[in-house]
Design a protein around this motif. Structure first.
Motif, PDB file in Angstrom:
ATOM      1  N   PRO A 111       0.829  -1.217   0.000  1.00  0.00           N
ATOM      2  CA  PRO A 111       0.000   0.000   0.000  1.00  0.00           C
ATOM      3  C   PRO A 111       0.857   1.259   0.000  1.00  0.00           C
ATOM      4  O   PRO A 111       2.001   1.246   0.420  1.00  0.00           O
ATOM      5  CB  PRO A 111      -0.772  -0.130   1.325  1.00  0.00           C
ATOM      6  N   GLY A 112       0.264   2.346  -0.464  1.00  0.00           N
ATOM      7  CA  GLY A 112       0.912   3.649  -0.381  1.00  0.00           C
ATOM      8  C   GLY A 112       1.835   3.926  -1.544  1.00  0.00           C
ATOM      9  O   GLY A 112       1.930   3.160  -2.503  1.00  0.00           O
ATOM     10  N   ALA A 113       2.524   5.056  -1.446  1.00  0.00           N
ATOM     11  CA  ALA A 113       3.463   5.470  -2.474  1.00  0.00           C
ATOM     12  C   ALA A 113       4.602   6.228  -1.802  1.00  0.00           C
ATOM     13  O   ALA A 113       4.442   6.769  -0.711  1.00  0.00           O
ATOM     14  CB  ALA A 113       2.769   6.364  -3.495  1.00  0.00           C
ATOM     15  N   LEU A 114       5.727   6.266  -2.478  1.00  0.00           N
ATOM     16  CA  LEU A 114       6.880   6.954  -1.893  1.00  0.00           C
ATOM     17  C   LEU A 114       6.930   8.396  -2.369  1.00  0.00           C
ATOM     18  O   LEU A 114       6.701   8.692  -3.533  1.00  0.00           O
ATOM     19  CB  LEU A 114       8.172   6.223  -2.287  1.00  0.00           C
ATOM     20  N   THR A 115       7.235   9.291  -1.424  1.00  0.00           N
ATOM     21  CA  THR A 115       7.411  10.691  -1.786  1.00  0.00           C
ATOM     22  C   THR A 115       8.834  11.096  -1.394  1.00  0.00           C
ATOM     23  O   THR A 115       9.586  10.306  -0.832  1.00  0.00           O
ATOM     24  CB  THR A 115       6.406  11.587  -1.036  1.00  0.00           C
ATOM     25  N   ASP A 116       9.160  12.351  -1.692  1.00  0.00           N
ATOM     26  CA  ASP A 116      10.471  12.855  -1.280  1.00  0.00           C
ATOM     27  C   ASP A 116      10.519  12.999   0.244  1.00  0.00           C
ATOM     28  O   ASP A 116       9.476  13.153   0.890  1.00  0.00           O
ATOM     29  CB  ASP A 116      10.734  14.220  -1.922  1.00  0.00           C
ATOM     30  N   ASN A 117      11.736  12.976   0.796  1.00  0.00           N
ATOM     31  CA  ASN A 117      11.893  13.204   2.234  1.00  0.00           C
ATOM     32  C   ASN A 117      11.336  14.570   2.603  1.00  0.00           C
ATOM     33  O   ASN A 117      11.538  15.551   1.894  1.00  0.00           O
ATOM     34  CB  ASN A 117      13.378  13.150   2.625  1.00  0.00           C
ATOM     35  N   GLN A 118      10.642  14.628   3.698  1.00  0.00           N
ATOM     36  CA  GLN A 118       9.922  15.839   4.078  1.00  0.00           C
ATOM     37  C   GLN A 118      10.820  17.011   4.438  1.00  0.00           C
ATOM     38  O   GLN A 118      10.428  18.151   4.348  1.00  0.00           O
ATOM     39  CB  GLN A 118       8.981  15.534   5.249  1.00  0.00           C
ATOM     40  N   ASN A 119      12.053  16.726   4.859  1.00  0.00           N
ATOM     41  CA  ASN A 119      12.912  17.838   5.287  1.00  0.00           C
ATOM     42  C   ASN A 119      13.991  18.181   4.252  1.00  0.00           C
ATOM     43  O   ASN A 119      14.964  18.821   4.565  1.00  0.00           O
ATOM     44  CB  ASN A 119      13.563  17.518   6.637  1.00  0.00           C
ATOM     45  N   ILE A 120      13.780  17.772   3.028  1.00  0.00           N
ATOM     46  CA  ILE A 120      14.676  18.049   1.908  1.00  0.00           C
ATOM     47  C   ILE A 120      16.114  17.591   2.196  1.00  0.00           C
ATOM     48  O   ILE A 120      17.068  18.116   1.637  1.00  0.00           O
ATOM     49  CB  ILE A 120      14.701  19.566   1.531  1.00  0.00           C
ATOM     50  N   LYS A 121      16.278  16.632   3.085  1.00  0.00           N
ATOM     51  CA  LYS A 121      17.625  16.162   3.395  1.00  0.00           C
ATOM     52  C   LYS A 121      17.692  14.646   3.286  1.00  0.00           C
ATOM     53  O   LYS A 121      16.708  13.955   3.488  1.00  0.00           O
ATOM     54  CB  LYS A 121      18.012  16.585   4.816  1.00  0.00           C
ATOM     55  N   PHE A 122      18.851  14.154   2.983  1.00  0.00           N
ATOM     56  CA  PHE A 122      19.090  12.719   2.973  1.00  0.00           C
ATOM     57  C   PHE A 122      19.051  12.211   4.416  1.00  0.00           C
ATOM     58  O   PHE A 122      19.590  12.840   5.315  1.00  0.00           O
ATOM     59  CB  PHE A 122      20.465  12.427   2.349  1.00  0.00           C
ATOM     60  N   ILE A 123      18.361  11.114   4.653  1.00  0.00           N
ATOM     61  CA  ILE A 123      18.229  10.583   6.004  1.00  0.00           C
ATOM     62  C   ILE A 123      18.917   9.231   6.073  1.00  0.00           C
ATOM     63  O   ILE A 123      18.624   8.334   5.276  1.00  0.00           O
ATOM     64  CB  ILE A 123      16.740  10.414   6.394  1.00  0.00           C
ATOM     65  N   SER A 124      19.848   9.101   7.008  1.00  0.00           N
ATOM     66  CA  SER A 124      20.530   7.829   7.201  1.00  0.00           C
ATOM     67  C   SER A 124      20.431   7.466   8.673  1.00  0.00           C
ATOM     68  O   SER A 124      21.080   8.072   9.521  1.00  0.00           O
ATOM     69  CB  SER A 124      22.004   7.955   6.783  1.00  0.00           C
ATOM     70  N   LYS A 125      19.550   6.510   9.002  1.00  0.00           N
ATOM     71  CA  LYS A 125      19.348   6.124  10.399  1.00  0.00           C
ATOM     72  C   LYS A 125      19.175   4.624  10.477  1.00  0.00           C
ATOM     73  O   LYS A 125      18.721   3.989   9.531  1.00  0.00           O
ATOM     74  CB  LYS A 125      18.061   6.761  10.955  1.00  0.00           C
ATOM     75  N   VAL A 126      19.506   4.051  11.634  1.00  0.00           N
ATOM     76  CA  VAL A 126      19.209   2.640  11.861  1.00  0.00           C
ATOM     77  C   VAL A 126      17.714   2.538  12.132  1.00  0.00           C
ATOM     78  O   VAL A 126      17.162   3.307  12.915  1.00  0.00           O
ATOM     79  CB  VAL A 126      20.006   2.098  13.071  1.00  0.00           C
ATOM     80  N   SER A 127      17.057   1.605  11.465  1.00  0.00           N
ATOM     81  CA  SER A 127      15.614   1.448  11.649  1.00  0.00           C
ATOM     82  C   SER A 127      15.311   0.048  12.115  1.00  0.00           C
ATOM     83  O   SER A 127      16.016  -0.893  11.758  1.00  0.00           O
ATOM     84  CB  SER A 127      14.882   1.689  10.325  1.00  0.00           C
ATOM     85  N   GLU A 128      14.265  -0.066  12.897  1.00  0.00           N
ATOM     86  CA  GLU A 128      13.839  -1.400  13.302  1.00  0.00           C
ATOM     87  C   GLU A 128      13.016  -2.019  12.176  1.00  0.00           C
ATOM     88  O   GLU A 128      12.184  -1.360  11.565  1.00  0.00           O
ATOM     89  CB  GLU A 128      12.992  -1.322  14.573  1.00  0.00           C
ATOM     90  N   LEU A 129      13.276  -3.273  11.913  1.00  0.00           N
ATOM     91  CA  LEU A 129      12.578  -3.975  10.845  1.00  0.00           C
ATOM     92  C   LEU A 129      11.531  -4.875  11.471  1.00  0.00           C
ATOM     93  O   LEU A 129      11.838  -5.714  12.307  1.00  0.00           O
ATOM     94  CB  LEU A 129      13.590  -4.805  10.046  1.00  0.00           C
ATOM     95  N   ASN A 130      10.290  -4.695  11.072  1.00  0.00           N
ATOM     96  CA  ASN A 130       9.215  -5.530  11.608  1.00  0.00           C
ATOM     97  C   ASN A 130       8.696  -6.462  10.526  1.00  0.00           C
ATOM     98  O   ASN A 130       8.427  -6.027   9.423  1.00  0.00           O
ATOM     99  CB  ASN A 130       8.054  -4.648  12.088  1.00  0.00           C
ATOM    100  N   PHE A 131       8.581  -7.715  10.845  1.00  0.00           N
ATOM    101  CA  PHE A 131       7.974  -8.667   9.925  1.00  0.00           C
ATOM    102  C   PHE A 131       6.536  -8.919  10.364  1.00  0.00           C
ATOM    103  O   PHE A 131       6.282  -9.280  11.487  1.00  0.00           O
ATOM    104  CB  PHE A 131       8.730 -10.008   9.958  1.00  0.00           C
TER     105      PHE A 131
END
Lengths: 86, 146
Positions: free
Chosen positions: B98-118
């Motif tokens: 579902p959904g669609a991808l848009t540009d990052n909201q703060n006009i910046k590249f974001i590099s963070k560790v994210s939790e992956l949920n299955f």
């Protein structure tokens, strides 16, 4: 068969933040002072093709616009279609 | 657990298929590539759509890849399908997620560790398969059930 020319403009929906437009606005502001500047960034496509009539032509262009050129979740499109006379 | 049979779809512009294959083979899975123009007729336990820039990201990321014979013949509901990076974009464009991808909201590249949920999906092989996928991610995976 008739010749058709179409222009399709795809834009982000107004409910979605136009990040490219904001980026462009920032870049323009670094170049020149423009009062009350608003920017919108979209895509432009132009196609030439043949079809039996305008109804068929419009159906073809609508399908292309919906399936390939835009994503209905986040984008809108406008179609300008005209028959090209010889 | 029996040896899994894995398919990895590749497009013009895919650049992570070898990494994905290597990761699968690390677990001892039987892995092969599926070319974008080929319909999927073989039975796979798992299908990956790897990262890269399919069709150069032209029009929009994943927009053209969603129309390929390989994507159109994905065995939805019968096989676990994993989209990585551009693969995830393709699954969204194909309306398989579902959904669609848009540009990052703060006009910046974001590099963070994210939790992956299955999320547990109703596939017959699902729990053991999901555990296999999460094995390498240690502590950053939570298995969620609806």
């Amino acid at each position: 068969m008739k010749n058709f020319y179409t222009k399709i403009i795809v834009n982000i929906k107004p409910t979605i933040k136009d990040i490219k437009g904001l980026t462009l606005k920032q870049a323009i502001s670094n170049l020149v002072t423009v009062k009350d500047l608003k920017c919108s960034v979209g895509s432009f496509y132009a196609l030439n093709f043949t079809a039996e009539d305008e109804t068929e032509a419009r159906n073809i262009v609508e399908k292309i616009a919906q399936e390939i050129l835009s994503n209905e979740v986040i984008e809108t499109y406008e179609i300008m279609l005209e028959e090209q006379k010889e | 657990m029996s040896k899994l049979k894995v398919g990895i779809i590749t497009f013009l512009g895919t650049n992570c298929e070898q990494d994905t294959k290597r990761a699968c083979e690390f677990f001892g899975w039987d892995t092969e590539f599926i070319w974008q123009n080929d319909k999927i007729e073989k039975k796979y336990d798992l299908i990956f759509i790897p990262g890269g820039f399919s069709y150069g990201d032209h029009i929009s990321s994943g927009r053209i890849a969603k129309l390929s014979p390989a994507v159109k013949s994905l065995p939805i509901g019968k096989t676990l399908i994993v989209g990585i990076c551009n693969g995830f974009q393709i699954l969204c464009e194909a309306k398989l997620l579902p959904g669609a991808l848009t540009d990052n909201q703060n006009i910046k590249f974001i590099s963070k560790v994210s939790e992956l949920n299955f999320y547990d999906v109703t596939l017959n092989s699902s729990p053991p398969l999901v555990s296999e996928l999460g094995r390498g991610l240690q502590g950053r995976v939570s298995l969620m059930r609806p």
